[in-house]
Design a protein around this motif. Structure first.
Motif, mmCIF file in Angstrom:
data_model
loop_
_atom_site.group_PDB
_atom_site.id
_atom_site.type_symbol
_atom_site.label_atom_id
_atom_site.label_comp_id
_atom_site.label_asym_id
_atom_site.label_seq_id
_atom_site.Cartn_x
_atom_site.Cartn_y
_atom_site.Cartn_z
ATOM 1 N N LEU A 1 0.840 -1.196 0.000
ATOM 2 C CA LEU A 1 0.000 0.000 0.000
ATOM 3 C C LEU A 1 0.875 1.246 0.000
ATOM 4 C CD1 LEU A 1 -2.661 -0.884 2.757
ATOM 5 C CD2 LEU A 1 -2.722 -1.418 0.325
ATOM 6 N N ASN A 2 0.350 2.320 -0.590
ATOM 7 C CA ASN A 2 1.065 3.590 -0.433
ATOM 8 C C ASN A 2 0.543 4.273 0.835
ATOM 9 O OD1 ASN A 2 -1.332 4.869 -0.972
ATOM 10 N ND2 ASN A 2 -0.745 5.579 -3.020
ATOM 11 N N GLU A 3 1.054 5.481 1.136
ATOM 12 C CA GLU A 3 0.704 6.083 2.432
ATOM 13 C C GLU A 3 -0.779 6.437 2.528
ATOM 14 O OE1 GLU A 3 3.045 6.956 0.452
ATOM 15 O OE2 GLU A 3 2.566 8.919 -0.364
ATOM 16 N N ASN A 4 -1.468 6.472 1.374
ATOM 17 C CA ASN A 4 -2.907 6.734 1.424
ATOM 18 C C ASN A 4 -3.734 5.465 1.476
ATOM 19 O OD1 ASN A 4 -2.377 9.507 1.168
ATOM 20 N ND2 ASN A 4 -2.149 9.236 -1.062
ATOM 21 N N GLY A 5 -3.053 4.348 1.605
ATOM 22 C CA GLY A 5 -3.787 3.092 1.715
ATOM 23 C C GLY A 5 -4.262 2.547 0.381
ATOM 24 N N LEU B 1 3.930 -3.231 3.676
ATOM 25 C CA LEU B 1 3.521 -4.629 3.513
ATOM 26 C C LEU B 1 2.327 -4.946 4.416
ATOM 27 C CD1 LEU B 1 4.027 -7.458 2.341
ATOM 28 C CD2 LEU B 1 5.680 -7.829 4.184
ATOM 29 N N CYS B 2 1.201 -5.249 3.756
ATOM 30 C CA CYS B 2 -0.044 -5.530 4.483
ATOM 31 C C CYS B 2 -0.662 -6.819 3.952
ATOM 32 C CB CYS B 2 -1.049 -4.398 4.261
ATOM 33 S SG CYS B 2 -0.469 -2.822 4.895
ATOM 34 N N PHE B 3 -1.677 -7.300 4.654
ATOM 35 C CA PHE B 3 -2.360 -8.532 4.238
ATOM 36 C C PHE B 3 -3.851 -8.293 4.292
ATOM 37 C CE2 PHE B 3 1.829 -9.493 5.614
ATOM 38 C CZ PHE B 3 2.271 -10.388 4.667
ATOM 39 N N LYS B 4 -4.540 -8.786 3.269
ATOM 40 C CA LYS B 4 -5.952 -8.416 3.228
ATOM 41 C C LYS B 4 -6.911 -9.486 3.694
ATOM 42 C CE LYS B 4 -6.360 -8.733 -1.831
ATOM 43 N NZ LYS B 4 -6.622 -7.909 -2.995
ATOM 44 N N THR B 5 -6.412 -10.687 3.905
ATOM 45 C CA THR B 5 -7.298 -11.734 4.419
ATOM 46 C C THR B 5 -6.549 -12.507 5.510
ATOM 47 O OG1 THR B 5 -6.498 -13.126 2.632
ATOM 48 C CG2 THR B 5 -8.661 -12.102 2.318
#
Ligand code: 6R9
Length: 650
Positions: A452-456, A467-471
């Protein structure tokens, strides 16, 4: 696909096409995919129809994840009885290699069963019930994994505290979960150092008592290899061997709901005190088993050596639980890699015919320095797979590991994951995913990373971002112990609808992930996670220190080294003895592994007008990169920077 041998399908995934197909299946129909994995384990009662229920979005109510709700199982049963029923009772479950050459031991699955049950019976006699917390403060002796399994047997929630933590840190953890029982050991040798563990526990119990929390029982394993003093001086103290050895070797298994807690483990965050990461039973279990099978191609009878201490998550998932869930033989090593010399690891690999060796980049960098002869003095012909974890591995260390240690024939599993994730998240598979030195490669089955960028906003294709996870994946942590609000704030609020890892990463044109490191104020020193805030609060316990700011800077062996800026009281000087006293504060509040390497005087710290310390600037000053300071216009007083540069070498 036939689900009867689904673990074997994961274990033998042997081409990129096969990985792609399985991965697609795992994210398109996670419920069915993980149900097939779960059926490979023993469930006393099946889960209800819904495999997964979750909410990741704070705007839609409480963040909540549940896998296999209503199903009843037990971790210890799956780690022990399941193997005994499969005919592996006489096989070695744990090999213990002591600190000194020649000290060694073994435990078969049947012996493990007896030891776990005896200790479980002792815990019950001490009043420990399902869901009660038990603190484990033990060195790397076999009693450590035995203690974890004994808790699991009766549904007690273990909280292992790494035996390098100080009495203050131990007391904090004790108070956090109000444990009534502590399992410990008299003393231990690590390399040439003698460590009086029981003394630390006594102090911690005294601290806790001063805060109105009494520990009822402290079970102390007497390390007969060391001539030690009488450690059993308090009424709460019990002699492990005398108490436990005479107890019955049978103990009833407590069947736990899949979502009942299994353990908590404290880890550092960017702010405040350490966080009690809580893992539950069912999802964690199947994920530990599945990742071990797949990433390490682990089979029954394999000799697996994970060098992590059980005090960290790696020791939980890949020394204790994962290997036993696969019927493997796991090595518990009490010592250090360079004692008595830098050939120790390769010696152990030959001695026990280790198939898979799993360690941290910092250990590899340290060993690399001693030269290749220490490695070449041993055959290492049993090695098939190498693994690393804990921090980014630099390409030079990767090449040395692959070419020298593995002689170019053992793939390197660079596994990215966290205390919070419970198991591997981004990792190669030995037979299916082509390596790139320095990249953790691709997501494990069922794992959906996003950048994600800083705006999500989700970045596609080649990109760099948060680095994020969506599920959810089965072994993710469900909450922070007794602080669900902090769980939501720390991990689910920065980007709504996503779990935020705290790391940054790049994705290349082939879809491979390259972890760039923490983007928050968490440092990584020799693979240990340390919060800047924790070190700062320790420093300001010194009477002369009014303010402190800590940053991590690059270090050739440790990955990062701790650099502290301290503001002392008017008229106080930063002498060498003050420096030492400041370091001692950190050793006392956290432990020796968190001691700063450098302490510099800072008459003032660079702050924004709202009073926030600008660590980015301190990092540049500490790294001697003040030419590239970037924008300093938001500083309340820009002259601070010049003063700090001037004082750097004083
Ligand atoms: C398992 C463990 C987690 C943090 C994580 C990241 C770093 C771990 C890594 C890695 C690059 C890898 N990290 N593995 N960075 N490549 N293969 O270490 O858990 O102690 O909670 O640390 O470690 O920064 O966020 P934990």
């Amino acid at each position: 696909m036939n689900s009867d041998d689904f673990m074997d399908v994961l274990r033998t995934c042997c081409s990129r096409e096969q990985y792609d197909a399985l991965y697609r299946e795992s994210v398109e129909d996670p419920q069915n995919f993980w149900a097939k994995v779960a059926r490979e384990f023993h469930w006393e009662e099946p889960w209800k129809s819904n495999v997964l229920a979750f909410n990741f979005n704070v705007d839609n109510g409480k963040v909540d994840v549940s896998w296999f709700a209503g199903g009843k199982t037990n971790m210890a049963w799956n780690c022990i009885e399941r193997n005994i029923q499969n005919g592996c009772g006489e096989q070695t479950a744990f090999i213990w290699e002591g600190n000194n050459l020649g000290e060694e031991g073994k435990k078969t699955y049947l012996e493990l069963q007896a030891d776990v049950n005896r200790l479980a019976n002792w815990l019950k006699s001490a009043g420990v019930k399902k869901n009660d917390a038990v603190i484990i403060y033990l060195p790397m002796i076999m009693e450590l994994p035995v203690a974890m399994l004994a808790c699991a047997r009766i549904g007690a929630v273990h909280s292992v505290v790494f035996a390098g933590f100080s009495s203050e840190a131990l007391a904090q953890r004790l108070l956090g979960c109000k444990a009534k029982v502590v399992l410990t050991c008299s003393a231990v040798m690590r390399g040439s150092k003698h460590i009086n563990l029981k003394g630390v526990v006594d102090e911690a119990c005294d601290f806790a008592a001063a805060k109105d929390h009494a520990v009822d029982h402290c079970l102390c394993f007497i390390n007969a290899r060391l001539n030690s003093d009488n450690h059993l001086t308090q009424s709460r103290d019990k002699h492990w061997q005398n108490e436990v050895d005479q107890l019955p070797r049978d103990c009833e298994t407590e069947w736990m709901d899949a979502e009942d807690p299994l353990f908590m483990l404290y880890t550092s965050g960017s702010t405040g005190s350490p966080k009690g990461v809580l893992h539950t039973t069912g999802g964690y279990m199947i994920y530990a088993g599945a990742t071990c099978a797949s990433v390490f191609n682990m089979r029954q009878g394999d000799v697996f050596w994970c060098t992590a201490d059980c005090g960290w998550i790696t020791g939980h998932t890949y020394l204790t639980y994962g290997p036993l869930l696969n019927g493997a033989t796991s090595i518990v090593f009490e010592g250090v890699p360079n004692y008595p010399d830098a050939g120790r690891c390769w010696n152990i690999i030959d001695k026990y015919k280790v198939k898979t060796f799993y360690t941290a980049p910092t250990a590899l960098r340290a060993l690399q320095r001693y030269g290749d002869d220490f490695v070449k003095a041993y055959k290492r012909s049993s090695l098939k797979i190498l693994g690393t974890v804990g921090e980014p591995i630099n390409p030079e260390a990767w090449q040395w590991y692959f070419n020298v240690v593995g002689e170019g024939r053992c793939p390197v599993m660079d596994t990215w994951w966290q205390t919070e994730t419970g198991g591997h998240m981004i990792t190669p598979l030995p037979l299916a995913i082509e390596q790139k030195p320095g990249s953790a490669t691709l997501p494990f089955f069922g794992v959906e990373p996003v950048l994600l960028n800083e705006n999500g906003v989700e970045l596609l294709d080649e990109a760099e971002g948060y680095l994020c996870f969506k599920t959810p994946w089965p072994s993710m942590f469900r909450t922070l112990f007794a602080d669900h609000q902090r769980y939501e704030e720390s991990y689910f609020s920065m980007f709504k609808g996503y779990y935020f890892s705290g790391d940054g990463a790049k994705r290349d044109a082939d879809g491979y992930y390259w972890i760039t490191g923490r983007v928050d104020d968490v440092m990584n020193v020799s693979g240990h996670r340390i919060g800047t805030a924790e070190v700062e609060s320790a420093l300001v316990t010194h009477a002369e220190c009014v303010e402190a700011a800590v940053v991590g800077i690059d270090h050739p062996i440790k990955g990062q080294s701790i650099y502290a800026f301290v503001t002392l009281r008017e008229s106080c000087e930063l002498t060498n003895s003050t420096r030492k006293a400041l370091v001692d504060c950190v050793r006392a509040m956290i432990g020796p592994f968190a001691a700063p390497d450098t302490i510099q005087r800072a008459p003032a710290l660079p702050k924004t007008r709202s009073g926030k310390i600008m660590r980015r600037i301190l990092r540049k000053i500490a790294s001697r990169e003040e030419e590239s300071l970037g924008d300093t216009s938001t500083l309340a007083d820009p002259t601070v920077v010049d003063t700090l540069v001037e004082l750097r070498d004083k």
